[in-house]
Write an enzyme that holds these catalytic residues in place. Structure first.
Site, PDB file in Angstrom:
ATOM      1  N   SER A  19      42.196  40.917  43.741  1.00 52.84           N
ATOM      2  CA  SER A  19      42.515  39.508  44.003  1.00 52.84           C
ATOM      3  C   SER A  19      41.756  38.574  43.056  1.00 52.84           C
ATOM      4  O   SER A  19      42.288  37.543  42.634  1.00 52.84           O
ATOM      5  CB  SER A  19      42.257  39.149  45.470  1.00 52.84           C
ATOM      6  N   ASN A  20      40.525  38.933  42.694  1.00 48.36           N
ATOM      7  CA  ASN A  20      39.826  38.109  41.693  1.00 48.36           C
ATOM      8  C   ASN A  20      40.487  38.228  40.326  1.00 48.36           C
ATOM      9  O   ASN A  20      40.569  37.247  39.583  1.00 48.36           O
ATOM     10  CB  ASN A  20      38.348  38.503  41.618  1.00 48.36           C
ATOM     11  N   ARG A  71      27.818  59.689  33.531  1.00 49.06           N
ATOM     12  CA  ARG A  71      27.980  58.242  33.441  1.00 49.06           C
ATOM     13  C   ARG A  71      28.115  57.775  31.989  1.00 49.06           C
ATOM     14  O   ARG A  71      28.960  56.957  31.659  1.00 49.06           O
ATOM     15  CB  ARG A  71      26.746  57.594  34.085  1.00 49.06           C
ATOM     16  N   MET A  96      33.591  48.874  41.104  1.00 45.41           N
ATOM     17  CA  MET A  96      32.569  49.461  41.962  1.00 45.41           C
ATOM     18  C   MET A  96      31.882  50.663  41.311  1.00 45.41           C
ATOM     19  O   MET A  96      31.771  51.736  41.902  1.00 45.41           O
ATOM     20  CB  MET A  96      33.197  49.828  43.326  1.00 45.41           C
ATOM     21  N   ASN A 113      29.963  39.179  36.164  1.00 46.64           N
ATOM     22  CA  ASN A 113      30.292  39.852  37.423  1.00 46.64           C
ATOM     23  C   ASN A 113      30.421  38.803  38.519  1.00 46.64           C
ATOM     24  O   ASN A 113      29.782  37.755  38.472  1.00 46.64           O
ATOM     25  CB  ASN A 113      29.157  40.825  37.788  1.00 46.64           C
ATOM     26  N   HIS A 115      29.838  38.508  42.650  1.00 46.97           N
ATOM     27  CA  HIS A 115      29.193  39.196  43.770  1.00 46.97           C
ATOM     28  C   HIS A 115      29.394  38.359  45.035  1.00 46.97           C
ATOM     29  O   HIS A 115      29.184  37.133  44.991  1.00 46.97           O
ATOM     30  CB  HIS A 115      27.700  39.385  43.481  1.00 46.97           C
ATOM     31  N   ASP A 151      23.208  43.638  40.378  1.00 41.69           N
ATOM     32  CA  ASP A 151      23.428  42.324  40.995  1.00 41.69           C
ATOM     33  C   ASP A 151      22.326  41.329  40.638  1.00 41.69           C
ATOM     34  O   ASP A 151      21.868  40.538  41.482  1.00 41.69           O
ATOM     35  CB  ASP A 151      23.575  42.446  42.523  1.00 41.69           C
ATOM     36  N   GLU A 180      35.503  32.758  45.945  1.00 39.38           N
ATOM     37  CA  GLU A 180      35.421  33.593  44.740  1.00 39.38           C
ATOM     38  C   GLU A 180      36.552  33.231  43.779  1.00 39.38           C
ATOM     39  O   GLU A 180      36.370  33.133  42.566  1.00 39.38           O
ATOM     40  CB  GLU A 180      35.509  35.082  45.110  1.00 39.38           C
TER      41      GLU A 180
HETATM   42  C1  GAR Z   1      35.178  40.948  45.874  1.00 40.77           C
HETATM   43  O1  GAR Z   1      34.790  40.368  47.091  1.00 40.77           O
HETATM   44  C2  GAR Z   1      34.011  41.048  44.930  1.00 40.77           C
HETATM   45  O2  GAR Z   1      33.133  39.970  45.040  1.00 40.77           O
HETATM   46  C3  GAR Z   1      33.348  42.318  45.402  1.00 40.77           C
HETATM   47  O3  GAR Z   1      34.423  43.185  45.665  1.00 40.77           O
HETATM   48  C4  GAR Z   1      35.555  42.422  46.065  1.00 40.77           C
HETATM   49  C5  GAR Z   1      36.724  42.812  45.193  1.00 40.77           C
HETATM   50  O4  GAR Z   1      37.892  42.207  45.649  1.00 40.77           O
HETATM   51  N1  GAR Z   1      32.474  42.857  44.419  1.00 40.77           N
HETATM   52  C6  GAR Z   1      31.370  43.508  44.719  1.00 40.77           C
HETATM   53  O5  GAR Z   1      31.009  43.720  45.861  1.00 40.77           O
HETATM   54  C7  GAR Z   1      30.572  43.995  43.517  1.00 40.77           C
HETATM   55  N2  GAR Z   1      29.234  44.256  43.894  1.00 40.77           N
HETATM   56  P1  GAR Z   1      39.135  42.041  44.685  1.00 40.77           P
HETATM   57  O6  GAR Z   1      39.444  43.430  44.130  1.00 40.77           O
HETATM   58  O7  GAR Z   1      40.231  41.569  45.582  1.00 40.77           O
HETATM   59  O8  GAR Z   1      38.791  41.065  43.619  1.00 40.77           O
END
Ligand code: GAR
Length: 221
Positions: A19-20, A71, A96, A113, A115, A151, A180
């Site tokens: 979604s972001n 990694r 992730m 990033n 968060h 983070d 976000e």
């Molecule tokens: C979002 O809330 C983002 O902030 C979080 O994962 C979600 C992804 O949603 N990110 C973290 O927790 C990273 N540490 P999205 O795939 O719908 O954008």
């Protein structure tokens, strides 16, 4: 004759729903936006974000982190893909995977990033449940430059929401997610425009007249 400045070639790294990523794609669909999304890359095959990016006509790639021999081997493939697409900026959007100092150093001040918490509070996972458990009255989200520590890194923008007495993890998460989607496109616009300086952990806008890119957003919800 005026010339339009080149838009910065940007990759979005995803692992899930995206979604972001969609918020960034929407913003970048405006030809005046200073970044163009040149690649969406997932470490998870079949991530829903990939379908959404393809539907928007964006180049996609998948590098499955499993079975890549560690990694750094995964990250060397990732780096190769980013270079092959001429990428200048990288946005993590629900990506992730922890990134090694080697990768982070390739992208110093060009890797950002989002968060789901007001850093430096609540690094790591389960941020909404932890904010509720701690009785926070304010919660939110942060866009920051990535540093080797998880983070952590200079903060570009934050969005805050009030925590309601009857909030659940899900209701709070939904309000923070809406924030976000507001702050990430604004933060990328600032970074892509280049109108900022970084001193230690502090990011300052050098074009202070640009009201389009506030560093703090408090929606009236
Ligand atoms: C979002 O809330 C983002 O902030 C979080 O994962 C979600 C992804 O949603 N990110 C973290 O927790 C990273 N540490 P999205 O795939 O719908 O954008």
């Amino acid at each position: 004759m005026s010339s339009t400045p080149a838009r910065r070639r940007t990759a979005i790294l995803v692992s899930g729903r995206g979604s972001n990523m969609t918020a960034l794609l929407d913003a970048a669909s405006d030809p005046d936006y200073p970044a163009e999304i040149a690649l969406v890359l997932s470490n998870r095959p079949g991530a829903p974000a990939l379908d959404k990016a393809e539907a928007a006509g964006i180049a996609t790639a998948t590098i499955d982190h499993r079975g890549k021999g560690g990694r750094q081997a995964f990250e060397e493939l990732l780096q190769g893909e980013l270079e092959a697409h001429g990428i200048e900026l990288v946005c993590l959007a629900g990506f992730m995977r922890l990134l090694t100092p080697w990768f982070v150093e390739q992208w110093t001040d060009r890797l950002i990033n989002i968060h789901p918490a007001l850093l430096p509070s609540f690094k790591g996972l389960d941020t909404h449940a932890r904010a509720l458990a701690e009785g926070c009255k304010i919660h939110g989200a942060t866009v920051h430059f990535v540093r080797a520590e998880m983070d952590a890194g200079p903060i570009i923008a934050q969005g805050a929401v009030a925590v309601a007495d009857d909030d659940t993890e899900a209701s709070l998460a939904a309000r923070v997610l809406a924030v976000e989607h507001e702050i990430y496109p604004r933060a990328l616009a600032l970074v892509a425009s280049g109108a900022f300086s970084i001193e230690g952990m502090r990011v300052a806008r050098t074009d202070r007249g640009n009201a389009e890119i506030p560093a703090l957003i408090v929606p009236s919800v």
